[in-house]
Design a protein around this motif. Structure first.
Motif, PDB file in Angstrom:
ATOM      1  N   TYR A 105       0.819  -1.227   0.093  1.00 39.88           N
ATOM      2  CA  TYR A 105       0.047  -0.008  -0.010  1.00 39.88           C
ATOM      3  C   TYR A 105       0.775   1.174   0.121  1.00 39.88           C
ATOM      4  O   TYR A 105       2.084   1.247   0.412  1.00 39.88           O
ATOM      5  CB  TYR A 105      -0.840  -0.145   1.277  1.00 39.88           C
ATOM      6  N   TYR A 106       0.189   2.389  -0.515  1.00 37.67           N
ATOM      7  CA  TYR A 106       0.673   3.523  -0.298  1.00 37.67           C
ATOM      8  C   TYR A 106       0.117   4.531   0.555  1.00 37.67           C
ATOM      9  O   TYR A 106      -1.074   4.453   0.367  1.00 37.67           O
ATOM     10  CB  TYR A 106       0.736   4.239  -1.892  1.00 37.67           C
ATOM     11  N   ARG A 107       0.567   5.279   1.272  1.00 39.82           N
ATOM     12  CA  ARG A 107       0.055   6.195   2.209  1.00 39.82           C
ATOM     13  C   ARG A 107       0.213   7.467   1.490  1.00 39.82           C
ATOM     14  O   ARG A 107       1.045   7.989   0.662  1.00 39.82           O
ATOM     15  CB  ARG A 107       0.650   6.277   3.612  1.00 39.82           C
ATOM     16  N   SER A 108      -0.746   8.371   1.957  1.00 43.00           N
ATOM     17  CA  SER A 108      -0.621  10.070   1.553  1.00 43.00           C
ATOM     18  C   SER A 108       0.960  10.240   1.801  1.00 43.00           C
ATOM     19  O   SER A 108       1.472  10.205   2.923  1.00 43.00           O
ATOM     20  CB  SER A 108      -1.537  10.767   2.113  1.00 43.00           C
ATOM     21  N   TYR A 115       5.849   2.212  -1.912  1.00 44.64           N
ATOM     22  CA  TYR A 115       4.943   1.358  -1.300  1.00 44.64           C
ATOM     23  C   TYR A 115       5.611   0.589   0.046  1.00 44.64           C
ATOM     24  O   TYR A 115       6.729   0.473   0.062  1.00 44.64           O
ATOM     25  CB  TYR A 115       4.408   0.463  -2.079  1.00 44.64           C
ATOM     26  N   ILE A 152      -3.378   8.436   5.429  1.00 45.81           N
ATOM     27  CA  ILE A 152      -4.416   7.961   4.845  1.00 45.81           C
ATOM     28  C   ILE A 152      -3.969   7.056   3.798  1.00 45.81           C
ATOM     29  O   ILE A 152      -2.936   7.386   3.105  1.00 45.81           O
ATOM     30  CB  ILE A 152      -5.177   9.044   4.000  1.00 45.81           C
ATOM     31  N   LYS A 159      -3.766   5.501   0.267  1.00 42.67           N
ATOM     32  CA  LYS A 159      -4.375   5.897  -1.012  1.00 42.67           C
ATOM     33  C   LYS A 159      -4.515   5.002  -2.191  1.00 42.67           C
ATOM     34  O   LYS A 159      -5.098   4.993  -3.167  1.00 42.67           O
ATOM     35  CB  LYS A 159      -3.603   7.213  -1.527  1.00 42.67           C
ATOM     36  N   GLU A 160      -3.626   3.718  -2.041  1.00 41.27           N
ATOM     37  CA  GLU A 160      -3.658   2.737  -3.313  1.00 41.27           C
ATOM     38  C   GLU A 160      -3.346   1.554  -2.394  1.00 41.27           C
ATOM     39  O   GLU A 160      -2.404   1.433  -1.319  1.00 41.27           O
ATOM     40  CB  GLU A 160      -2.568   3.243  -4.146  1.00 41.27           C
ATOM     41  N   TYR A 179      -7.395   2.210  -6.112  1.00 45.40           N
ATOM     42  CA  TYR A 179      -7.299   3.651  -5.514  1.00 45.40           C
ATOM     43  C   TYR A 179      -8.528   3.604  -4.593  1.00 45.40           C
ATOM     44  O   TYR A 179      -9.345   3.039  -4.519  1.00 45.40           O
ATOM     45  CB  TYR A 179      -7.444   4.683  -6.429  1.00 45.40           C
ATOM     46  N   THR A 180      -8.022   4.012  -3.346  1.00 44.39           N
ATOM     47  CA  THR A 180      -9.233   4.152  -2.214  1.00 44.39           C
ATOM     48  C   THR A 180      -9.809   5.504  -2.114  1.00 44.39           C
ATOM     49  O   THR A 180     -10.695   5.452  -1.266  1.00 44.39           O
ATOM     50  CB  THR A 180      -8.523   3.948  -0.759  1.00 44.39           C
ATOM     51  N   THR A 181      -9.353   6.494  -2.829  1.00 44.25           N
ATOM     52  CA  THR A 181     -10.062   7.663  -2.677  1.00 44.25           C
ATOM     53  C   THR A 181     -10.594   8.030  -3.996  1.00 44.25           C
ATOM     54  O   THR A 181     -10.087   7.626  -4.944  1.00 44.25           O
ATOM     55  CB  THR A 181      -8.932   8.819  -2.202  1.00 44.25           C
TER      56      THR A 181
END
Length: 69
Positions: free
Chosen positions: A17-20, A25, A45, A47-48, A67-69
Motif C-alpha cells: 500500500y501507499y500512504r499519502s 509502497y 491515509i 491511497k492505493e 485506489y481508495t480515494t
C-alpha cells in the motif's frame, strides 16, 4: 491497514500500500496462518492498495492496484 489469511494452504499473505505522501509502497505481511489478521501502526491515509499471496518457488499472486480515494 490490515491483512487476513483466509485459506489453509500454508502460503503467507501480504498487503502492499501507499500512504499519502509516500513515493514507495509499504508491505504488511501476515505469516501467522489461516484465520489470523496482521495490523500496521496508525499513519497517514492509505491511497492505493493491493493484496498478494506469497507462493514458494512461484511468482506471488497479486490483485491489481486499487485506489481508495
Amino acid at each position: 491497514m490490515a491483512v487476513k489469511d483466509t485459506q489453509e494452504d500454508g502460503d503467507p499473505v501480504k498487503v502492499q500500500y501507499y500512504r499519502s505522501g509516500d513515493s514507495d509502497y509499504r508491505t504488511l505481511w501476515n505469516h501467522s496462518g489461516v484465520g489470523t489478521t496482521a495490523y500496521s501502526a496508525d499513519g497517514a491515509i492509505v491511497k492505493e492498495i493491493r493484496v498478494c499471496e506469497s507462493r514458494d518457488w512461484a511468482p506471488d499472486a497479486c490483485s491489481g492496484w486499487y485506489y481508495t480515494t
